[in-house]
Design a protein around this motif. Structure first.
Motif, PDB file in Angstrom:
ATOM      1  N   VAL A 136      58.861  76.929  38.459  1.00  0.00           N
ATOM      2  CA  VAL A 136      58.522  78.438  37.993  1.00  0.00           C
ATOM      3  C   VAL A 136      58.980  78.589  36.486  1.00  0.00           C
ATOM      4  O   VAL A 136      59.991  77.957  35.960  1.00  0.00           O
ATOM      5  CB  VAL A 136      59.592  79.168  38.738  1.00  0.00           C
ATOM      6  N   LEU A 137      57.948  79.028  35.722  1.00  0.00           N
ATOM      7  CA  LEU A 137      58.089  79.189  34.362  1.00  0.00           C
ATOM      8  C   LEU A 137      58.906  80.520  33.728  1.00  0.00           C
ATOM      9  O   LEU A 137      59.694  80.491  33.169  1.00  0.00           O
ATOM     10  CB  LEU A 137      56.912  79.131  33.571  1.00  0.00           C
ATOM     11  N   PHE A 138      58.488  81.580  34.798  1.00  0.00           N
ATOM     12  CA  PHE A 138      59.155  82.737  34.260  1.00  0.00           C
ATOM     13  C   PHE A 138      58.585  83.922  35.512  1.00  0.00           C
ATOM     14  O   PHE A 138      57.853  83.477  36.210  1.00  0.00           O
ATOM     15  CB  PHE A 138      58.822  83.296  32.998  1.00  0.00           C
ATOM     16  N   HIS A 139      59.470  84.917  35.476  1.00  0.00           N
ATOM     17  CA  HIS A 139      58.911  86.141  36.399  1.00  0.00           C
ATOM     18  C   HIS A 139      58.426  87.261  35.668  1.00  0.00           C
ATOM     19  O   HIS A 139      59.183  87.185  34.626  1.00  0.00           O
ATOM     20  CB  HIS A 139      59.985  86.459  37.435  1.00  0.00           C
ATOM     21  N   ILE A 140      57.628  87.895  36.251  1.00  0.00           N
ATOM     22  CA  ILE A 140      57.136  89.208  35.727  1.00  0.00           C
ATOM     23  C   ILE A 140      57.036  90.193  36.863  1.00  0.00           C
ATOM     24  O   ILE A 140      56.580  90.103  37.790  1.00  0.00           O
ATOM     25  CB  ILE A 140      55.595  88.717  35.211  1.00  0.00           C
ATOM     26  N   HIS A 141      57.399  91.439  36.057  1.00  0.00           N
ATOM     27  CA  HIS A 141      57.156  92.672  37.198  1.00  0.00           C
ATOM     28  C   HIS A 141      55.931  93.091  37.570  1.00  0.00           C
ATOM     29  O   HIS A 141      54.997  92.979  36.654  1.00  0.00           O
ATOM     30  CB  HIS A 141      58.090  93.852  36.547  1.00  0.00           C
ATOM     31  N   LEU A 160      50.118  94.588  35.854  1.00  0.00           N
ATOM     32  CA  LEU A 160      48.916  95.503  36.085  1.00  0.00           C
ATOM     33  C   LEU A 160      48.668  95.953  34.512  1.00  0.00           C
ATOM     34  O   LEU A 160      47.699  96.423  34.520  1.00  0.00           O
ATOM     35  CB  LEU A 160      49.419  96.489  36.975  1.00  0.00           C
ATOM     36  N   GLY A 161      49.854  96.242  33.801  1.00  0.00           N
ATOM     37  CA  GLY A 161      49.656  96.566  32.464  1.00  0.00           C
ATOM     38  C   GLY A 161      48.708  95.861  31.693  1.00  0.00           C
ATOM     39  O   GLY A 161      47.883  96.022  30.777  1.00  0.00           O
ATOM     40  N   LEU A 162      49.081  94.285  31.549  1.00  0.00           N
ATOM     41  CA  LEU A 162      48.659  93.462  31.003  1.00  0.00           C
ATOM     42  C   LEU A 162      47.169  93.291  31.337  1.00  0.00           C
ATOM     43  O   LEU A 162      46.186  93.015  30.496  1.00  0.00           O
ATOM     44  CB  LEU A 162      49.444  92.122  31.205  1.00  0.00           C
TER      45      LEU A 162
END
Length: 218
Positions: free
Chosen positions: A190-195, A200-202
Motif C-alpha cells: 500500500v502506497l497511500f490511502h485516499i478518501h 471522485l473529485g479527482l
C-alpha cells in the motif's frame, strides 16, 4: 473529438448507410487507418466524407471501389493525407494529455467499483481506499498495451495477415504480465490511502480536462 467533429461524424455515419456491404467493409478499414494519422478528428472526418462521396458516386455508376480509388487503399489514403495539414507539436501534446486523462479516468472508475465490492466483502475500510503499487503497475500495463495495440491495428488496418503478426500476442502477454504483477504480487504494497470523495473529485477534474482539451484540439 469536439462538437464540430462529432456532428460531421454523425453525418458521415448516415452517408455510409448508402454503401453496399463490401464497400462499407472497406470503408471501415479506411476509417481505422485515418484514426492513426497525425491529423485532427475534424480533418479525419472531412477526409472520410470526401472518400465516401467518391465511393458512392462510383457505386451509382456501378464501378467497384478499386476502380474509384485504386487497388492500393493505403497508398491512396497516404496521398490524400499528405495534402491535409498535420497537427502541431502543441496539438499533439494536448491531445495526448486529454486522451491520457480519459483513459486514467475510465480505469479509476473500475478501480473504485472494485474497491466498493471489496469493502462489501469485508476487505478495506470504506470510505478510505488503498492505492497499492500493484494498482499503479496494472495501470501502466493496461495503458501501454492498450494504446500500443490500438495504434498497431490502426496503422495496419489494410494488412490481411494482421491477426497472424507476433506484435499483438506480445502486447497481450505484456498486458497479462502487468495485471498479474499488479493484482497478485504487489497487491499488499500500500502506497497511500485516499478518501472516496477526493477520488471522485479527482476523477471529475480529469474528465473536465479531457473535455476541455478535446474541444480545443478538435
Amino acid at each position: 473529438m469536439n462538437r464540430r467533429a462529432k456532428q460531421l461524424l454523425q453525418e458521415n455515419n448516415r452517408l455510409e448507410e448508402q454503401l453496399t456491404g463490401e464497400n462499407n467493409r472497406m470503408m471501415t478499414d479506411i476509417i481505422v487507418y485515418l484514426r492513426a494519422s497525425n491529423t485532427t478528428a475534424y480533418q479525419q472526418e472531412c477526409v472520410r466524407r470526401d472518400i465516401t462521396e467518391m465511393v458512392l458516386e462510383g457505386q451509382r455508376r456501378g464501378a467497384p471501389m478499386e476502380e474509384v480509388i485504386g487497388e492500393d487503399y493505403k497508398a491512396f489514403c497516404d496521398a490524400v493525407l499528405s495534402e491535409v495539414p498535420k497537427r502541431t507539436l502543441r496539438q499533439r501534446i494536448l491531445s495526448a494529455v486529454g486522451s491520457g486523462c480519459l483513459y486514467v479516468d475510465i480505469l479509476a472508475v473500475i478501480w473504485l467499483v472494485f474497491g466498493a465490492i471489496g469493502w462489501l466483502l469485508g476487505d478495506g475500510s470504506w470510505p478510505w481506499l488503498a492505492v497499492t503499487a500493484g494498482d499503479l503497475i496494472a495501470l501502466v500495463a493496461i495503458l501501454g498495451a492498450s494504446i500500443g495495440l490500438v495504434e498497431y491495428i490502426c496503422k495496419n488496418s489494410f494488412d490481411e495477415n494482421l491477426g497472424k503478426r507476433k506484435v499483438i500476442p506480445v502486447l497481450l502477454v505484456l498486458l497479462v504480465a502487468g495485471l498479474v504483477a499488479g493484482s497478485v504480487l504487489l497487491r499488499e504494497v500500500v502506497l497511500f490511502h485516499i478518501h472516496t470523495l477526493l477520488a471522485l473529485g479527482l476523477m471529475a477534474v480529469l474528465y473536465g480536462i479531457h473535455k476541455a482539451v478535446e474541444e480545443k484540439v478538435g
